[in-house]
Every structure is written in C-alpha cells, then in structure tokens.
Design an enzyme around this catalytic site. Structure first.
Site, short mmCIF file in Angstrom:
data_model
loop_
_atom_site.label_atom_id
_atom_site.label_comp_id
_atom_site.label_asym_id
_atom_site.label_seq_id
_atom_site.Cartn_x
_atom_site.Cartn_y
_atom_site.Cartn_z
N THR A 1 0.86 -1.17 0.00
CA THR A 1 0.00 0.00 0.00
C THR A 1 0.90 1.23 0.00
O THR A 1 2.12 1.12 -0.11
CB THR A 1 -0.91 0.01 1.23
OG1 THR A 1 -0.13 0.31 2.41
CG2 THR A 1 -1.58 -1.33 1.43
N CYS A 2 0.28 2.41 0.13
CA CYS A 2 1.09 3.63 0.10
C CYS A 2 1.98 3.76 1.33
O CYS A 2 2.92 4.56 1.32
CB CYS A 2 0.19 4.86 -0.03
SG CYS A 2 -1.00 5.04 1.31
N ASN A 3 1.68 3.01 2.39
CA ASN A 3 2.54 3.16 3.57
C ASN A 3 3.00 1.82 4.16
O ASN A 3 3.37 1.77 5.33
CB ASN A 3 1.84 4.00 4.66
CG ASN A 3 0.47 3.47 5.01
OD1 ASN A 3 0.21 2.28 4.90
ND2 ASN A 3 -0.42 4.35 5.41
N ARG A 4 2.99 0.76 3.35
CA ARG A 4 3.54 -0.51 3.83
C ARG A 4 3.87 -1.42 2.65
O ARG A 4 3.22 -1.35 1.59
CB ARG A 4 2.59 -1.22 4.79
CG ARG A 4 1.41 -1.91 4.17
CD ARG A 4 0.59 -2.65 5.21
NE ARG A 4 0.01 -1.73 6.17
CZ ARG A 4 0.41 -1.63 7.44
NH1 ARG A 4 1.36 -2.42 7.91
NH2 ARG A 4 -0.13 -0.76 8.25
N GLY B 1 -5.26 10.60 -11.77
CA GLY B 1 -5.30 9.16 -11.55
C GLY B 1 -6.74 8.70 -11.47
O GLY B 1 -7.64 9.48 -11.14
N ALA B 2 -6.98 7.42 -11.79
CA ALA B 2 -8.34 6.88 -11.74
C ALA B 2 -8.37 5.52 -11.07
O ALA B 2 -9.29 4.73 -11.28
CB ALA B 2 -8.91 6.78 -13.16
N GLY B 3 -7.37 5.23 -10.25
CA GLY B 3 -7.33 3.98 -9.50
C GLY B 3 -8.22 4.05 -8.28
O GLY B 3 -9.04 4.96 -8.12
N SER B 4 -8.06 3.07 -7.38
CA SER B 4 -8.95 2.98 -6.21
C SER B 4 -8.82 4.20 -5.30
O SER B 4 -9.83 4.75 -4.85
CB SER B 4 -8.64 1.71 -5.43
OG SER B 4 -7.28 1.67 -5.02
#
Length: 569
Positions: free
Chosen positions: A49-52, A192-195
């Site tokens: 993820t963005c932080n792990r 961006g168009a991701g989650s």
C-alpha cells in the site's frame, strides 16, 4: 503453520525509504513468483500500500526464510539490503497472524480505523491467487483477515477513531475548517483513476465540491469514474475527464488537486505548480530565506571580515541563522571560565546592527554575560539552557492551490512546500499529523477481537493439520472392515444379504465407537498450543501410510483451489 512476514511500514521506516521501496503491480507479481521459487517458501503473498510493503510466506525454516524474504524484498524494491535491513520487521506464526488481523482492522494504519485497507488486502489475496502462490495457509489467513476486519467495523465504533487517508488529508488541507464548508464552491483536479483516486473523487463530491476534473493516462478509466460521479444520487457535482496533457492548464483553474498515480517519477513538478498559481497569489514580499541567513552571518561578524570563530567558544555552525551568537541563548549552559572567554570575544566584536536597531548591542550583551558569569561563579554553571527565540518569519501569501499527494512514490515535487500560495499535504506530513491523532475507546475493543480471532485461527489451523491423519485412520479402519467382510463371506458362502448387511453395520458401529473418543480427543489436543505433535503420534501408533495421509491433503487442496478460482469473498 510456519507463517512468516517480513516488511516495512510508516511505523518502521521514513517516508523517503518507503517511497524508494515501493513496488509496481508487475514487480509484485515477479516478487511472488520468485518467493515460491525460493527453497524455504511454499506460498507467498504481497501486501503493498502507500505506507507498507509486506511479504507473507509459508516457510519450512525460520532463519533461512527471514534471510531469503529480506533479500527478495531488497532485490525487487531496488533498495540495497544493508540500507533496507534496519527498517524491516519480522513476525512469525501467531505473531504474524496477529499483525495481519491488526492491519485488517485499521489498527496499524496511518489513520487508525480507516477501512480502505480491507480492499487492499482483498486485492493482495486476488493477486496471489492469480499467480497461484497462495495455498491453503495464505488463503485461510487472508480470507479470515477480511472477516476479522469486517467484524471490527460492524461490532465496534473503530470508524470513529479515524477516517480514510483521503478524508484525513482533506482535513489537514482545510486547517481546522470543516471539510464540507472548506470545499464549497471549489474546483478539484483528481490525477489518476485507480482505487485511491476514485475514493478521493467520491469523497470530494460528497463533501460538496463544485467541480471534479479527472485526468488519467487511460482515458476510458477517467470517463468511467466521471460517469460514476455524475450518476450518483447523493451528489450534484459537475464532473469531466481530461487527458494528462491538459493537467498544466487545469492547474491554473483548480483550487484543490489530489494526485495518486502509479508513476515512478514526478507528475507535478515545482515549475508546473508555480506556473499554475502565477497571477493568482496576493502580492506579498518574497523573501529568500537563504539570503537572509547569509546576511545574518555577515552582520554578526566584525566589519569587513567574515564571521570570526577565532577565540569564540560557541560552536558557530550549530547556531541557527537569525539568532545573535552574543546573546543569552548562545551562552546558556557555559561554565564561568568559558563565559569569561566568550565575554572577551564579544567585547572585541562589531556592533550587531539588528540589536542596535532595537536599542541594544554589545553593552547589553555584556551586561547579560556579566550576570550569567556571576550566577555561574555562585553555583558553578548556568542552571538552565534556554532555547533561542526565532526571528519573525517573512509573511506568506494565503494558499490559492491546495495539493494532496497520496502516491508512493510521490507524485508532487516536495519543493512545492516552499512555493508561495501553495499548501501541500503528502504522505510524510500525514504521518507526522497522525502521530498525535486521538485514539477512540473502541480501539481497545478491537484489540480484544483481534486477540480472540488469533487464538481461534491458530486452533483451527492446528486442528486442520491433524484432519488428514484422522481421515487416513478412518479410511484404514473402513478398509479393515471391508477386508473382514470379504473373509467372512468366504467362510460363510450361504450368508443372505439381510444378515450380511446387519453384520457389516454392526462391525462398522464397533469400529466407529472405538475410534470416536480418541479421534475427537486428538483433535482437541492438536488445537491447543504445542499440539502439532499429536498427528505424528497418531500416525506412529496406527502405522498409517504417509502417502495415504498426503493423498488426503492433496484432495483437500484440490477442493480449495476450485473454490479459490471463484475469487475472495
């Protein structure tokens, strides 16, 4: 169960390291393939993820597993192993289960209680299933983690302990103003168009933003997100899609920008952002802080000379720009002898023009030094080290462009922090802000849920470990009954069907009754901590064929794979 997780997160590593170690989807797939190809691991899953960034594996050797997984993370992240190792954490068996369940409940998130992590765990499981690296253990583990996370959110108020990273980021941008009030009438650009970008756009729309512009490298995905926003019943936001080439122009009219792409380089440079706010920033004096620091250093030095260090007991490089090296702050903590030396140095220095403008100067400094020297002679040392007062910072214009960078690695140039008229909140600043966020009382209840679920999962795994042996034992018993009935028919060829069926049923009931108590009890014992050895004991006592046990396990795994193809629940 020999579950091992090796990883790093915002709790163990600085954002700069997390940013460099981030993995693309392709890199995650390759990492999974290399993990199961390595000798110690039979299964693998990546939670990124963005932080792990965490690598889960079923290993047969702990130390070899740690070494191999750490090496693989370093190789695929591009960060050297020696540099990465100090930031890695390792969890094994029940501690690894506890860690993932805590993550699923949002207890280990940057914003405690956020629910987005459940979708990321689901994606992680789906990727491991697609690459066929998730076997029985990791399928069970990740499926159960999803259930535990959903239970925590449904049975407790953990949602009140924090929000999604998007909401928290918007709150930081709004600087205490309610987000719904702050967004009213503003225009937003979502890159961006991701989650994460989709969540950001939906959150902005529900908060009352006037317009959302979506820019994405794949136009179809941007158009799809725009349709979702436009067709929503709970918002009346205006939405449109633009190509990435339109981003510089959209910056000139946007009030809020949220960026979260998978790009490996910067999406918004400082020059692009500066051009986007040009002409929109209120007139205000622009001060070059580096020049101010240099001027301060020159003014503190004797006329016509660079700052003199000869004879000065103060470590000049450690004195922050904007402070006098001759005032009380500079000498606090000195003993009497050093103060005397400092006083002699100060008496021979030029007049500090900033102090002169305030009606002070070397004379005032000399009085301060004299008073401090007297104190030092009485008690041997200055009793308190006081922090210097910082000079007034130059005024900054009010922000006209608010940037929320949720990407890892970062999308927005960190130099935007220094641009007038710009406020940037990124992963690093969110980490700092969330460190002081209040924890809800519901967190304790969630922790109890996690502890109970970890115990239950461990018991189920240990019990499942003995199931193939129990099945093999009952299969052997059934074979014995069948063999004896064949022998009986040979000795009593005139036995009619009614009596044959009754005898067969009687023999089976006897065998079942004899096996019932020991098999139930062995399952109970195996479910307890340290019960893994009961399966071996059962195989030894009944001389069970290891291949028979293995064939039962393979049959169960085949059934699980068929269910796995239907996707995670």
């Amino acid at each position: 169960m020999s579950l091992l997780v090796v990883g790093l997160s915002h709790r163990s590593a600085p954002v700069s390291v997390l940013e460099r170690a981030s993995l693309s989807v392709e890199a995650q797939t390759k990492l999974l393939q290399d993990t199961v190809a390595a000798e110690p691991a039979s299964e693998g899953a990546v939670l990124a993820t963005c932080n792990r960034i965490e690598l889960y594996a079923d290993v047969d050797k702990f130390h070899a597993g740690v070494a191999e997984l750490s090496t693989l993370l370093a190789q695929h992240s591009g960060v050297g192993l020696e540099e990465l190792t100090p930031y890695l954490y390792v969890h094994y068996e029940d501690r690894a289960v506890h860690h993932l369940f805590s993550v699923a409940c949002g207890l280990d998130s940057m914003v405690v209680g956020e629910g987005q992590i459940l979708g990321q765990i689901k994606d992680s499981l789906a990727r491991a299933q697609e690459t066929h690296t998730a076997g029985r253990l990791l399928n069970d583990l990740f499926q159960q983690a999803l259930r535990v996370g959903k239970r925590a959110h449904s049975e407790t108020g953990i949602d009140r302990a924090g929000q999604s990273l998007v909401t928290f980021g918007l709150e930081q941008l709004a600087l205490g103003t309610p987000v719904e009030s702050w967004t009213r009438g503003k225009k937003a650009l979502v890159i961006g168009a991701g989650s994460m970008s989709s969540l950001s756009a939906a959150t902005l729309a529900r908060a009352g933003i006037a317009e959302v512009v979506v820019a994405n490298r794949t136009p179809d995905r941007a158009e799809r997100l725009v349709r979702i926003l436009s067709e929503g019943d709970d918002t009346d936001v205006t939405a449109r899609a633009v190509p990435m080439t339109s981003v510089p122009f959209e910056l000139t009219r946007a009030d809020v920008v949220v960026s979260c792409t998978g790009a490996t380089g910067l999406v918004l440079t400082a020059d692009m952002i500066a051009a986007g706010v040009e002409g929109r920033v209120d007139e205000a004096p622009v001060v070059d802080l580096d020049a101010v620091a240099e001027e301060d250093a020159r003014e503190s030095a004797p006329a016509g000379q660079p700052p003199a260090e000869d004879g000065c007991p103060v470590d000049l490089p450690t004195v922050r720009p904007g402070f006098s090296v001759m005032g009380e702050a500079a000498v606090a903590g000195m003993d009497a002898a050093t103060l005397e030396q400092h006083g002699a140095w100060a008496a021979g220095s030029a007049v500090d023009r900033r102090d002169a403008a305030r009606g002070t100067g070397p004379e005032a400094d000399a009085e301060v030094i004299g008073a401090l020297a007297a104190t030092a002679s009485a008690i041997g040392r200055i009793p308190e080290r006081r922090r210097p007062e910082q000079v007034d910072a130059p005024p900054r214009p009010q922000p006209v462009l608010f940037l929320l960078d949720l990407a890892m690695p970062r999308d927005v140039d960190a130099a935007a922090h220094r641009l007038p008229g710009v406020r940037l909140v990124d992963i690093e600043s969110l980490a700092e802000a969330s460190a002081d966020a209040p924890m809800a009382a519901d967190v304790d209840q969630v922790r109890r849920i996690v502890s109970d679920e970890v115990a239950a999962f461990g018991a189920a795994q240990r019990a499942a470990h003995i199931t193939p042996t129990v099945v093999a034992l009952r299969t052997m018993a059934a074979d014995v009954v069948a063999g004896e009935m064949v022998r009986l028919e040979g000795r009593l060829p005139g036995l009619d069907d009614k009596h044959r069926a009754e005898i067969t049923q009687t023999v089976r009931r006897v065998v079942d009754k004899l096996l019932h108590a020991p098999t139930v009890r062995v399952k109970q014992l195996a479910a307890e901590p340290g019960g893994a050895g009961y399966a071996d004991a059962l195989r030894t006592l009944f001389d069970l064929d290891p291949e028979t046990v293995a064939s039962v396990s393979r049959a169960e795994e085949s059934t699980e794979k068929n269910a796995e193809n239907r996707g995670p629940g």
